[in-house]
Design a protein around this motif. Structure first.
Motif, mmCIF file in Angstrom:
data_model
loop_
_atom_site.group_PDB
_atom_site.id
_atom_site.type_symbol
_atom_site.label_atom_id
_atom_site.label_comp_id
_atom_site.label_asym_id
_atom_site.label_seq_id
_atom_site.Cartn_x
_atom_site.Cartn_y
_atom_site.Cartn_z
ATOM 1 N N GLU A 175 -62.056 -3.666 -4.652
ATOM 2 C CA GLU A 175 -61.384 -2.442 -5.079
ATOM 3 C C GLU A 175 -61.364 -1.402 -3.966
ATOM 4 O O GLU A 175 -60.363 -0.710 -3.778
ATOM 5 C CB GLU A 175 -62.048 -1.891 -6.338
ATOM 6 C CG GLU A 175 -61.767 -2.754 -7.547
ATOM 7 C CD GLU A 175 -62.347 -2.191 -8.826
ATOM 8 O OE1 GLU A 175 -62.769 -1.007 -8.856
ATOM 9 O OE2 GLU A 175 -62.366 -2.944 -9.820
ATOM 10 N N ARG A 176 -62.446 -1.289 -3.219
ATOM 11 C CA ARG A 176 -62.468 -0.339 -2.096
ATOM 12 C C ARG A 176 -61.424 -0.706 -1.039
ATOM 13 O O ARG A 176 -60.759 0.167 -0.488
ATOM 14 C CB ARG A 176 -63.851 -0.286 -1.464
ATOM 15 C CG ARG A 176 -64.834 0.503 -2.274
ATOM 16 C CD ARG A 176 -66.131 0.602 -1.524
ATOM 17 N NE ARG A 176 -66.927 1.665 -2.097
ATOM 18 C CZ ARG A 176 -68.141 1.934 -1.703
ATOM 19 N NH1 ARG A 176 -68.706 1.241 -0.731
ATOM 20 N NH2 ARG A 176 -68.823 2.907 -2.259
ATOM 21 N N LEU A 219 -54.351 4.359 -9.111
ATOM 22 C CA LEU A 219 -53.859 4.655 -7.762
ATOM 23 C C LEU A 219 -52.353 4.889 -7.713
ATOM 24 O O LEU A 219 -51.821 5.282 -6.679
ATOM 25 C CB LEU A 219 -54.211 3.493 -6.820
ATOM 26 C CG LEU A 219 -55.689 3.209 -6.599
ATOM 27 C CD1 LEU A 219 -55.860 1.947 -5.764
ATOM 28 C CD2 LEU A 219 -56.379 4.403 -5.943
ATOM 29 N N GLU A 251 -58.030 0.203 -2.442
ATOM 30 C CA GLU A 251 -57.873 1.661 -2.402
ATOM 31 C C GLU A 251 -57.530 2.130 -0.991
ATOM 32 O O GLU A 251 -56.652 2.974 -0.798
ATOM 33 C CB GLU A 251 -59.152 2.357 -2.866
ATOM 34 C CG GLU A 251 -59.394 2.279 -4.343
ATOM 35 C CD GLU A 251 -60.717 2.918 -4.752
ATOM 36 O OE1 GLU A 251 -61.333 3.648 -3.937
ATOM 37 O OE2 GLU A 251 -61.138 2.670 -5.888
ATOM 38 N N LEU A 268 -57.154 -0.300 -11.924
ATOM 39 C CA LEU A 268 -57.247 0.253 -10.568
ATOM 40 C C LEU A 268 -55.866 0.659 -10.064
ATOM 41 O O LEU A 268 -55.675 1.779 -9.588
ATOM 42 C CB LEU A 268 -57.869 -0.777 -9.618
ATOM 43 C CG LEU A 268 -57.832 -0.406 -8.131
ATOM 44 C CD1 LEU A 268 -58.765 0.769 -7.843
ATOM 45 C CD2 LEU A 268 -58.178 -1.603 -7.274
ATOM 46 N N ARG A 298 -54.179 3.936 0.294
ATOM 47 C CA ARG A 298 -54.269 5.242 0.961
ATOM 48 C C ARG A 298 -53.575 5.210 2.318
ATOM 49 O O ARG A 298 -52.803 6.106 2.666
ATOM 50 C CB ARG A 298 -55.732 5.657 1.130
ATOM 51 C CG ARG A 298 -55.908 7.081 1.681
ATOM 52 C CD ARG A 298 -57.345 7.364 2.067
ATOM 53 N NE ARG A 298 -57.787 6.570 3.211
ATOM 54 C CZ ARG A 298 -57.404 6.783 4.485
ATOM 55 N NH1 ARG A 298 -56.564 7.757 4.776
ATOM 56 N NH2 ARG A 298 -57.863 6.027 5.463
#
Length: 114
Positions: free
Chosen positions: A3-4, A63, A7, A59, A11
């Motif tokens: 997930e990081r 986002l 993300e 998620l 981004r």
């Protein structure tokens, strides 16, 4: 960790004005007739075959990332999806995925309709 990474990818794409979308491809044992056999071999607690899609959908929704979960599509069209080999899509699974993505892109107005 996954997930990081997702993300950060979202981004970085957003910071550069690059559209970012995701496709969730299930492990082949989680689709169709192999699920019962696969699940029976796993230790408790019982596995939920929809868990990965739900978690990733949450998620991506948070986002604002458009996404397509292929497990429901594969379940509905097992004759086109199978066979898979060791967790990899076969040619027919790739065609089904490509057709589904093209339909999604066309619905969004990003490519001509099929």
């Amino acid at each position: 960790m996954t997930e990081r990474c997702l993300e950060e990818m979202a981004r970085l794409c957003a910071s550069r004005g690059i559209p970012f979308g995701a496709v969730v491809i299930p492990y082949d044992a989680m689709v169709g007739p192999r699920w019962a056999e696969f699940a029976a071999q796993q230790p408790p607690p019982a596995m939920d075959p929809a868990y990965p899609e739900r978690r990733l959908a949450a998620l991506f929704d948070r986002l604002g990332v458009p996404h397509v979960a292929m497990r429901p599509v594969f379940e509905a069209r097992l004759d086109e999806y199978l066979p898979c080999r060791d967790g990899h899509l076969g040619p027919s699974g790739h065609r089904l995925t490509a057709a589904t993505l093209h339909e999604c892109l066309a619905t969004a107005g990003l490519v001509p309709p099929p």
